[in-house]
Design an enzyme around this catalytic site. Structure first.
Site, short mmCIF file in Angstrom:
data_model
loop_
_atom_site.label_atom_id
_atom_site.label_comp_id
_atom_site.label_asym_id
_atom_site.label_seq_id
_atom_site.Cartn_x
_atom_site.Cartn_y
_atom_site.Cartn_z
N LYS A 1 -22.55 -2.16 -117.95
CA LYS A 1 -23.86 -1.99 -119.14
C LYS A 1 -22.93 -1.68 -120.20
O LYS A 1 -22.66 -2.10 -121.18
CB LYS A 1 -24.91 -0.69 -118.80
CG LYS A 1 -25.91 -1.06 -119.83
CD LYS A 1 -26.77 -0.16 -118.77
CE LYS A 1 -27.77 0.29 -120.02
NZ LYS A 1 -29.54 1.65 -120.40
N GLU B 1 -13.66 3.32 -113.27
CA GLU B 1 -13.49 2.77 -112.31
C GLU B 1 -13.95 0.87 -112.04
O GLU B 1 -13.19 0.96 -111.41
CB GLU B 1 -14.68 3.18 -110.73
CG GLU B 1 -14.93 4.48 -110.79
CD GLU B 1 -15.49 5.49 -111.34
OE1 GLU B 1 -15.90 5.33 -112.87
OE2 GLU B 1 -16.33 6.95 -111.47
N GLY C 1 -29.19 2.22 -115.69
CA GLY C 1 -28.49 1.69 -114.93
C GLY C 1 -28.79 1.66 -113.26
O GLY C 1 -28.65 0.39 -112.42
N ARG C 2 -30.12 2.71 -112.57
CA ARG C 2 -30.72 2.31 -110.98
C ARG C 2 -31.64 1.88 -111.07
O ARG C 2 -32.27 1.92 -110.03
CB ARG C 2 -30.97 4.06 -111.11
CG ARG C 2 -31.38 4.88 -111.86
CD ARG C 2 -31.02 6.14 -111.42
NE ARG C 2 -31.82 7.75 -112.50
CZ ARG C 2 -31.59 7.67 -113.86
NH1 ARG C 2 -30.25 7.58 -114.10
NH2 ARG C 2 -32.29 8.11 -114.57
N GLU D 1 -29.79 10.84 -108.92
CA GLU D 1 -29.72 11.37 -110.52
C GLU D 1 -30.71 10.73 -111.21
O GLU D 1 -31.17 11.37 -112.86
CB GLU D 1 -29.11 9.23 -110.92
CG GLU D 1 -28.09 9.57 -111.80
CD GLU D 1 -27.58 8.15 -111.99
OE1 GLU D 1 -25.72 8.98 -111.63
OE2 GLU D 1 -26.93 7.71 -112.25
N LYS E 1 -16.68 12.94 -115.86
CA LYS E 1 -16.10 12.02 -115.85
C LYS E 1 -14.92 12.58 -117.34
O LYS E 1 -13.63 12.15 -117.11
CB LYS E 1 -17.43 11.28 -116.66
CG LYS E 1 -17.54 10.39 -115.92
CD LYS E 1 -18.24 8.81 -116.64
CE LYS E 1 -19.86 8.70 -115.94
NZ LYS E 1 -20.73 7.91 -116.73
O1 F6P Z 1 -22.24 7.63 -113.73
C1 F6P Z 1 -23.64 7.44 -113.69
C2 F6P Z 1 -23.58 5.66 -114.32
O2 F6P Z 1 -23.98 6.18 -115.50
C3 F6P Z 1 -25.05 5.22 -113.63
O3 F6P Z 1 -26.38 5.86 -114.71
C4 F6P Z 1 -24.78 4.10 -113.96
O4 F6P Z 1 -25.27 3.61 -112.35
C5 F6P Z 1 -23.27 3.76 -113.36
O5 F6P Z 1 -22.75 5.11 -114.08
C6 F6P Z 1 -23.22 2.27 -113.81
O6 F6P Z 1 -22.57 2.63 -115.06
P1 F6P Z 1 -22.27 1.17 -115.92
O7 F6P Z 1 -23.52 -0.33 -115.91
O8 F6P Z 1 -22.12 1.31 -117.42
O9 F6P Z 1 -20.46 1.00 -115.65
#
Ligand code: F6P
Length: 555
Positions: free
Chosen positions: A205, A211, A267-268, A353, A520
């Protein structure tokens, strides 16, 4: 004291708990012949039998009153209408709009979001069609055989779980999911694919997640190495799913091949959005649409059904009953379906979460327990691992047993054995075994023994307490006829709304995740220190020593 624990309904529940806490479910079944039908409901093809719970005639009405008191009726409407329930981030919470197959308008800041959703769905449908029918080719003109989704958290767990759950229906390219920043994850995946026939989806997103971006750049390097540094290859082998178009372009992905979603999709809760692209590529658009339809049906059930017949609300209230009154710290998810082997990890993010919070929506510390620890594994594997603790441990662990009546792979009597285990476990957890039965069993065993010395009366006596099962352990039996995309959609939406309803009762914001930030931030600082030559004195003794250990032991 908080308004919740001070409320008269909370106090009534505390009082009721004191009355009921030692009552046995087996006795309740004896005195009420209608208990099973009374506590069984069905909606969207999902049957919930919650009769094996520690509830009496008085319990559910009190819990429904609690839900009403906490504003579930207004809040569920508010969520579906696009109100900014995610107050900390000033965002609407509209995953339900993503599967609003009715197409009726849903407004955010006065603008209907449905046309945008439909446009992205169409874009995803057209794109996946081209990949699946071979019109979309890799840089060397070869057809796409593999899809590697690079994402983490919500950009990984949802589509991965769905692709596993519906693997039976897959007729598209083989999909892989790379999430861990541990280079092993990408390296081992790349061994299984052929780069010239692989499509990478960079799913993030924010397009900043450490990662995901680390894996994305390494995958890009691997691809460029394969095609002698020809940058044009990137456009043929990489697409993005993101709300950050500028960053996507910086990476080298064609904006035409970028699928967009919005800040009101958490996200979730995003598998219903373009984050579902790996699902569409694997199953085809029609089955993805069935998944959305199933979720929409559960949405309508949740929104319009009175609390007394509302599956997600009932599951939520039972969870609150054990979490806040019985002091149960965890909740087990036990699918008797190998296809659902990723359900527990998926629900860990969805639930923990969302509801792992210790301040309420006004920022005040809560004086009650919020989200439980979610864990689990498919049955029957769990039976040979951790069920010992469920049956005889000191902790009360409520559990969801989930099972289809029919297998997608009917082989011999496998499924009948699976069903037998499912039913037997829920029965055993409730009924248990008392000292008298244990003693009788052991005596019978002794009678049959040729060598009576193997079980002396003294040893028999000694064994009794070890073989007692207290029972009275609660379970929900969640069943359906057969796993289909539609049923899966309803099942996932059921859990989403359960989580939401619990958040309403605990008066917390279930839609932010500030608790993931600190780690983070610190990781960035530590990374600089590990890469540098200076000894860092910024930390406590243990942390500094760990930094030094890794620096000195890197080969
Ligand atoms: O670190 C948690 C989080 O923000 C989640 O809520 C989310 O699903 C995930 O990291 C991945 O985020 P992104 O889609 O922005 O890479």
């Amino acid at each position: 004291m908080s308004a919740l624990t001070e409320s008269s309904i909370w106090k009534s529940l505390e009082q009721h708990f004191a009355e009921i806490k030692n009552e046995r479910m087996t006795e309740m079944f004896k005195t009420d012949r209608d208990r099973a039908p009374k506590y069984t409901i069905e909606a969207c093809g999902i049957r919930l039998d919650y009769s094996k719970n520690r509830i009496s005639e008085k319990t559910m009405p009190l819990l429904f009153e609690l839900a009403t008191h906490c504003g579930i009726n207004t809040k569920r409407k508010a969520m579906f209408s696009g109100n900014k329930l995610n107050i900390t981030e000033k965002r609407s919470v509209l995953h339900t709009a993503l599967r609003n197959v009715s197409g009726s308008p849903i407004k955010v800041d006065g603008i209907d979001v449905m046309p945008g959703i439909q446009a992205e769905l169409k874009k995803m449908r057209d794109f996946s069609k081209k990949v699946r029918n071979g019109k979309w080719r890799g840089f060397s003109g070869r057809r796409i055989r593999y899809v590697v989704n690079i994402g983490i958290g919500g950009s990984d767990l949802g589509p991965q779980m769905v692709n596993e759950a519906l693997a039976y229906y897959s007729d598209g390219p083989q999909t892989f999911f790379v999430s861990n920043v541990d280079g092993t994850h990408l390296a081992e995946t790349l061994k299984k694919v052929e780069l010239s026939t692989t499509l990478f989806i960079i799913a993030s997103k924010t397009f900043t997640t450490q990662e995901t971006m680390t894996n994305a750049y390494s995958a890009k390097s691997a691809l460029l190495a394969k095609f002698n540094g020809k940058q044009d290859a990137v456009r043929k082998h990489f697409v993005a799913v993101s709300s950050a178009i500028d960053k996507v372009m910086e990476f080298g992905i064609d904006p035409k091949n970028t699928f967009e979603f919005w800040d009101w999709v958490g996200g979730r809760y995003s598998l219903w959005s373009v984050i579902g692209l790996p699902i569409v590529l694997s199953l085809g658009y029609k089955k993805f649409y069935d998944l959305l339809t199933g979720a929409h049906e559960m949405d309508m059930h949740f929104l319009n059904t009175p609390l007394e017949k509302n599956i997600p609300v009932i599951l939520a209230l039972l969870g609150v009953w054990y979490n806040n009154f019985f002091g149960a710290a965890s909740h087990a998810v036990l699918p008797y379906d190998q296809y659902l082997h990723r359900l527990a990890p998926y629900l860990q993010q969805a639930d923990m979460e969302s509801n792992g919070k210790s301040v309420d929506i006004d920022g005040k510390p809560v004086d009650y327990q919020t989200g439980p620890i979610i864990w689990g594994q498919p049955g029957t594997n769990g039976q040979h691992a951790f069920y010992q603790l469920l049956h005889q441990g000191t902790k009360l662990i409520p559990a969801d047993f989930i099972m289809p009546a029919n297998s997608l792979n009917e082989t011999g009597d496998h499924h009948l054995k699976l069903i037998a285990n499912f039913i037997a476990q829920t029965e055993a957890l409730m009924v248990g075994k008392n000292a008298d039965s244990v003693e009788e069993e052991l005596k019978q065993l002794r009678k049959k023994l040729m060598n009576k010395k193997l079980l002396t009366p003294k040893h028999l006596e000694y064994l009794i307490p070890h073989k007692i099962f207290q029972g009275n352990r609660p379970t929900n039996s969640i069943t359906f006829k057969k796993m289909t995309p539609k049923i899966l959609g309803s099942l996932i939406a059921m859990y989403e709304h359960k989580i939401f309803s619990q958040g309403v009762i605990w008066n917390i914001n279930s839609f932010d995740q500030m608790g993931v930030e600190l780690g983070k931030q610190l990781a960035k600082t530590v990374l600089e220190e590990i890469e540098g030559t200076e000894r860092s004195e910024r930390h406590d003794g243990s942390t500094s020593a760990l930094v030094e250990y890794f620096k000195q032991n890197r080969l």
